[in-house]
Design an enzyme around this catalytic site. Structure first.
Site, short mmCIF file in Angstrom:
data_model
loop_
_atom_site.label_atom_id
_atom_site.label_comp_id
_atom_site.label_asym_id
_atom_site.label_seq_id
_atom_site.Cartn_x
_atom_site.Cartn_y
_atom_site.Cartn_z
N GLU A 1 0.83 -1.20 0.00
CA GLU A 1 0.00 0.00 0.00
C GLU A 1 0.86 1.26 0.00
OE1 GLU A 1 -2.56 -0.11 3.38
OE2 GLU A 1 -3.31 -2.11 2.94
N CYS B 1 2.99 8.47 1.70
CA CYS B 1 3.37 7.50 2.73
C CYS B 1 3.74 6.20 2.05
CB CYS B 1 2.22 7.29 3.72
SG CYS B 1 2.62 6.11 5.04
N CYS C 1 4.76 -7.42 7.87
CA CYS C 1 5.60 -6.91 8.95
C CYS C 1 5.70 -7.96 10.05
CB CYS C 1 5.00 -5.62 9.51
SG CYS C 1 6.02 -4.82 10.79
N CYS D 1 3.11 -5.51 16.41
CA CYS D 1 2.41 -4.56 17.27
C CYS D 1 0.93 -4.92 17.31
CB CYS D 1 2.61 -3.14 16.76
SG CYS D 1 4.35 -2.63 16.74
N CYS E 1 -1.86 -2.89 15.26
CA CYS E 1 -1.52 -2.44 13.92
C CYS E 1 -2.02 -3.40 12.84
CB CYS E 1 -0.01 -2.27 13.80
SG CYS E 1 0.53 -1.65 12.20
N GLY F 1 5.35 -2.39 7.06
CA GLY F 1 6.71 -2.82 7.30
C GLY F 1 7.46 -1.93 8.29
N GLU F 2 8.60 -2.41 8.74
CA GLU F 2 9.50 -1.69 9.64
C GLU F 2 10.72 -1.26 8.81
OE1 GLU F 2 11.98 0.05 11.82
OE2 GLU F 2 10.09 -0.42 12.85
N CYS G 1 -2.44 1.70 7.96
CA CYS G 1 -1.48 0.90 7.20
C CYS G 1 -1.84 -0.59 7.27
CB CYS G 1 -0.07 1.11 7.77
SG CYS G 1 0.52 2.79 7.60
#
Length: 347
Positions: A94, A107, A114, A118, A121, A165-166, A337
């Protein structure tokens, strides 16, 4: 047969090295960058100030990749546009284009899925499949800019790497992508107009100011103590708040630039006066501000948004901690997200 390289995957230095090795001139690299990122060329044939013979050589060694738009959703209230892109292997990511008074911001996602886990999330609903390559990161900007050109020919002048993602779990590819975003011959988004968000991978936080001292850094905090943060964010079991704060203080000593902390207010979880006081004590005296975020409901989670942001922010101000409330964007189009991707995959 030559293995062709994606033209969007190379920093200017890498491109210069590649093209000189196949007989082209150094200045051709700058020309190519300008065609790619300033004139939005989608083929070498469009690059009219490069000799035709050189263009033919380029075709033999490089390829133009693209992202397929699977879905595009537009929030009629604030004009936020969410893209669901399909990658070459069928995976989905996305990207979100947002309109503000100061201009447009994009963004960008950094991974397919991911692994940070979390609890609140949507990105973590589907585990990490792989990192995004440099060109897949860059092309998110390229495709959204092309879309914007088709509407009003305005320029994206701000960028946040806060999507799926991180980013610091894909550090090297993000690093090269940032070099492409920032290069003044190419996309030319200024370092101070770029923000990277991390949930707190301490070694990369300590490395980042040496690589990009002017790029903004945001920390996803979401809890003021170790017990609660570990419940909400498993990364805290690897790097607790003490380690995180030490790394941030090192970052600040190098950059002397204000850092932001993201804090999603979750009803009856992390939104009490006591939580605000703990957070105030944790950040008191630090060159920072707290970005209070209203939770975007996700069907798969039981968390609810809190309406206590005014009293929470007032308590933080008593500790001298600057606070802002993030503008809500794209609430009508699953803009949190990972929401759209998860919905699409589960169909």
């Amino acid at each position: 047969m030559v293995n062709k390289i994606s033209i969007y995957s190379l920093t200017l230095e890498q491109l210069t090295s590649q093209i000189t090795s196949i007989g082209l001139k150094k200045h051709n690299a700058i020309q190519i960058y300008q065609w790619l990122y300033q004139k939005n060329a989608s083929s070498f044939d469009e690059m009219s100030n490069i000799a035709k013979s050189s263009r033919e050589i380029l075709k033999d060694h490089f390829t133009f990749c693209s992202l397929k738009i699977t879905k595009r959703l537009i929030d009629e209230v604030d004009e936020t546009t969410k893209f669901l892109f399909e990658l070459h292997d069928g995976q989905l990511i996305e990207t979100v284009l947002m309109k503000f008074d100061y201009g447009y911001s994009v963004c960008i996602s950094s991974q397919v899925g991911c692994n940070m886990g979390c609890k609140f999330c949507a990105s973590g609903l589907l585990k990490k499949i792989r990192d995004l390559s440099v060109d897949e990161i860059v092309m998110q900007y390229v495709e959204t800019q092309k879309y914007l050109n088709s509407l009003n020919n305005q320029r994206i002048n701000n960028m946040v790497i806060m999507g799926i993602g991180e980013p610091f779990d894909n550090y090297d590819n993000i690093k090269n992508a940032l070099s492409i975003f920032n290069n003044h011959y190419g996309i030319a988004v200024g370092n101070r107009h770029i923000t990277i968000s991390t949930c707190g991978i301490v070694p990369k936080i300590e490395q980042f100011p040496y690589d990009f001292p002017q790029v903004n850094l945001a920390i996803s905090l979401h809890a003021p103590n170790d017990k609660l943060r570990s419940q909400l964010m498993p990364i805290n079991n690897a790097y607790n708040l003490d380690q995180l704060m030490k790394s941030i203080k090192k970052y600040l000593s190098i950059t002397n630039r204000r850092i932001s902390f993201e804090y999603i207010l979750l009803k009856d979880i992390n939104d009490s006066d006591d939580h605000a006081k703990q957070l105030g004590k944790l950040l008191e005296g630090m060159l920072c501000y707290v970005n209070i975020i209203v939770y975007n409901n996700i069907n798969e989670h039981d968390f609810q948004p809190s309406d206590r942001y005014k009293s929470f922010m007032n308590i933080l101000k008593k500790y001298g901690v600057m606070t802002t409330k993030r503008l809500e964007r794209g609430t009508k189009i699953n803009a949190a997200c990972g929401q759209l991707r998860a919905k699409q995959i589960k169909q």
